[in-house]
Design a protein around this motif. Sequence first.
Motif, PDB file in Angstrom:
ATOM      1  N   ASN A  84       0.838  -1.193   0.000  1.00 49.73           N
ATOM      2  CA  ASN A  84       0.000   0.000   0.000  1.00 49.73           C
ATOM      3  C   ASN A  84       0.879   1.251   0.000  1.00 49.73           C
ATOM      4  O   ASN A  84       2.106   1.165  -0.073  1.00 49.73           O
ATOM      5  CB  ASN A  84      -0.983  -0.008   1.182  1.00 49.73           C
ATOM      6  CG  ASN A  84      -0.301   0.094   2.535  1.00 49.73           C
ATOM      7  OD1 ASN A  84       0.860   0.489   2.657  1.00 49.73           O
ATOM      8  ND2 ASN A  84      -1.028  -0.263   3.579  1.00 49.73           N
ATOM      9  N   ASP A  85       0.266   2.428   0.091  1.00 48.34           N
ATOM     10  CA  ASP A  85       1.024   3.678   0.000  1.00 48.34           C
ATOM     11  C   ASP A  85       1.890   3.944   1.226  1.00 48.34           C
ATOM     12  O   ASP A  85       2.703   4.875   1.222  1.00 48.34           O
ATOM     13  CB  ASP A  85       0.088   4.859  -0.264  1.00 48.34           C
ATOM     14  CG  ASP A  85      -1.007   5.011   0.783  1.00 48.34           C
ATOM     15  OD1 ASP A  85      -1.021   4.228   1.762  1.00 48.34           O
ATOM     16  OD2 ASP A  85      -1.846   5.908   0.624  1.00 48.34           O
ATOM     17  N   LYS A  86       1.747   3.131   2.274  1.00 50.95           N
ATOM     18  CA  LYS A  86       2.602   3.247   3.459  1.00 50.95           C
ATOM     19  C   LYS A  86       3.725   2.210   3.457  1.00 50.95           C
ATOM     20  O   LYS A  86       4.466   2.096   4.425  1.00 50.95           O
ATOM     21  CB  LYS A  86       1.759   3.101   4.728  1.00 50.95           C
ATOM     22  CG  LYS A  86       0.730   4.201   4.895  1.00 50.95           C
ATOM     23  CD  LYS A  86      -0.079   4.002   6.149  1.00 50.95           C
ATOM     24  CE  LYS A  86      -1.120   5.114   6.257  1.00 50.95           C
ATOM     25  NZ  LYS A  86      -1.966   4.930   7.443  1.00 50.95           N
ATOM     26  N   GLY A  87       3.826   1.440   2.372  1.00 48.81           N
ATOM     27  CA  GLY A  87       4.883   0.439   2.262  1.00 48.81           C
ATOM     28  C   GLY A  87       4.586  -0.857   2.986  1.00 48.81           C
ATOM     29  O   GLY A  87       5.472  -1.688   3.186  1.00 48.81           O
ATOM     30  N   ILE A  88       3.314  -1.069   3.384  1.00 52.54           N
ATOM     31  CA  ILE A  88       2.902  -2.284   4.080  1.00 52.54           C
ATOM     32  C   ILE A  88       2.394  -3.289   3.050  1.00 52.54           C
ATOM     33  O   ILE A  88       1.574  -2.954   2.186  1.00 52.54           O
ATOM     34  CB  ILE A  88       1.779  -1.999   5.103  1.00 52.54           C
ATOM     35  CG1 ILE A  88       2.216  -0.914   6.088  1.00 52.54           C
ATOM     36  CG2 ILE A  88       1.369  -3.274   5.822  1.00 52.54           C
ATOM     37  CD1 ILE A  88       3.390  -1.274   6.948  1.00 52.54           C
ATOM     38  N   TYR A  89       2.895  -4.522   3.145  1.00 55.50           N
ATOM     39  CA  TYR A  89       2.464  -5.592   2.239  1.00 55.50           C
ATOM     40  C   TYR A  89       1.373  -6.420   2.913  1.00 55.50           C
ATOM     41  O   TYR A  89       1.535  -6.853   4.070  1.00 55.50           O
ATOM     42  CB  TYR A  89       3.638  -6.508   1.890  1.00 55.50           C
ATOM     43  CG  TYR A  89       4.655  -5.873   0.976  1.00 55.50           C
ATOM     44  CD1 TYR A  89       4.511  -5.955  -0.408  1.00 55.50           C
ATOM     45  CD2 TYR A  89       5.758  -5.197   1.493  1.00 55.50           C
ATOM     46  CE1 TYR A  89       5.444  -5.384  -1.261  1.00 55.50           C
ATOM     47  CE2 TYR A  89       6.691  -4.619   0.645  1.00 55.50           C
ATOM     48  CZ  TYR A  89       6.531  -4.716  -0.724  1.00 55.50           C
ATOM     49  OH  TYR A  89       7.454  -4.145  -1.564  1.00 55.50           O
ATOM     50  N   THR A  90       0.284  -6.671   2.182  1.00 54.64           N
ATOM     51  CA  THR A  90      -0.860  -7.368   2.773  1.00 54.64           C
ATOM     52  C   THR A  90      -1.459  -8.372   1.804  1.00 54.64           C
ATOM     53  O   THR A  90      -1.627  -8.091   0.617  1.00 54.64           O
ATOM     54  CB  THR A  90      -1.966  -6.362   3.176  1.00 54.64           C
ATOM     55  OG1 THR A  90      -1.420  -5.390   4.062  1.00 54.64           O
ATOM     56  CG2 THR A  90      -3.127  -7.065   3.854  1.00 54.64           C
ATOM     57  N   PHE A  91      -1.782  -9.559   2.336  1.00 51.85           N
ATOM     58  CA  PHE A  91      -2.716 -10.492   1.705  1.00 51.85           C
ATOM     59  C   PHE A  91      -3.864 -10.614   2.685  1.00 51.85           C
ATOM     60  O   PHE A  91      -3.661 -10.988   3.850  1.00 51.85           O
ATOM     61  CB  PHE A  91      -2.076 -11.865   1.463  1.00 51.85           C
ATOM     62  CG  PHE A  91      -3.035 -12.885   0.921  1.00 51.85           C
ATOM     63  CD1 PHE A  91      -3.265 -12.989  -0.444  1.00 51.85           C
ATOM     64  CD2 PHE A  91      -3.733 -13.733   1.775  1.00 51.85           C
ATOM     65  CE1 PHE A  91      -4.165 -13.934  -0.948  1.00 51.85           C
ATOM     66  CE2 PHE A  91      -4.627 -14.672   1.275  1.00 51.85           C
ATOM     67  CZ  PHE A  91      -4.848 -14.769  -0.091  1.00 51.85           C
ATOM     68  N   ASP A  92      -5.079 -10.291   2.262  1.00 57.29           N
ATOM     69  CA  ASP A  92      -6.234 -10.298   3.168  1.00 57.29           C
ATOM     70  C   ASP A  92      -7.430 -10.853   2.415  1.00 57.29           C
ATOM     71  O   ASP A  92      -7.927 -10.228   1.488  1.00 57.29           O
ATOM     72  CB  ASP A  92      -6.512  -8.877   3.658  1.00 57.29           C
ATOM     73  CG  ASP A  92      -7.544  -8.832   4.785  1.00 57.29           C
ATOM     74  OD1 ASP A  92      -8.045  -9.901   5.182  1.00 57.29           O
ATOM     75  OD2 ASP A  92      -7.835  -7.715   5.260  1.00 57.29           O
TER      76      ASP A  92
END
Length: 195
Positions: A84-92
Amino acid sequence: LPEAEKPDTITLTGILRDFSSEHPDFEGDIPGLQTGCVEAELGEDGKPIMVEGNSCAATQISDWYSDAHDAALTKSFEIELHKNDKGIYTFDKSGFFPIDGELGGNEDREHNYHFTFELHGEFTYRSGQVFHFRGDDDVWVFINNQLAVDIGGVHAAEEGKVNLDDLGLTEGETYSIAFFFAERHTVESNFKMET
């Protein structure tokens, strides 16, 4: 890596194993969250070791992640974490049913609710890193072969996280991560991984 050089997605490949609802550890009681089901360290085979004398499973939990177990059919499976735009990687994924209609089938249900997912990888530790997980049912995460997240049992979606700064890791060193997930009961399946 500097933020501008980080990829937009990270792809991780694990193994799905399908089980029958007739298996004694699947589609039975719903005891809720059960921590302490597995030992604090992975076994020599890289699988979780069930704590003796607990009521978390009728069989050995390591069997859920074994290709030799004759109740399990296996399939390689990729998950993709998006930045995301904060550099957090997510699989949800709410409604995580990756083998509907495949392997052992849905057993006359809308979805296939009886499977496990195992994933092994490596990461380079940087100060400030946090891993966040959500799942139903069981989720166990081992970092450097040590249990870091313990969300065992058959339950609704539960969350757990680990601040890597608390683990005594060395900045810039590479460490192993092992993730074990089990979907054991109708009617929901949720899976989140974030870092």
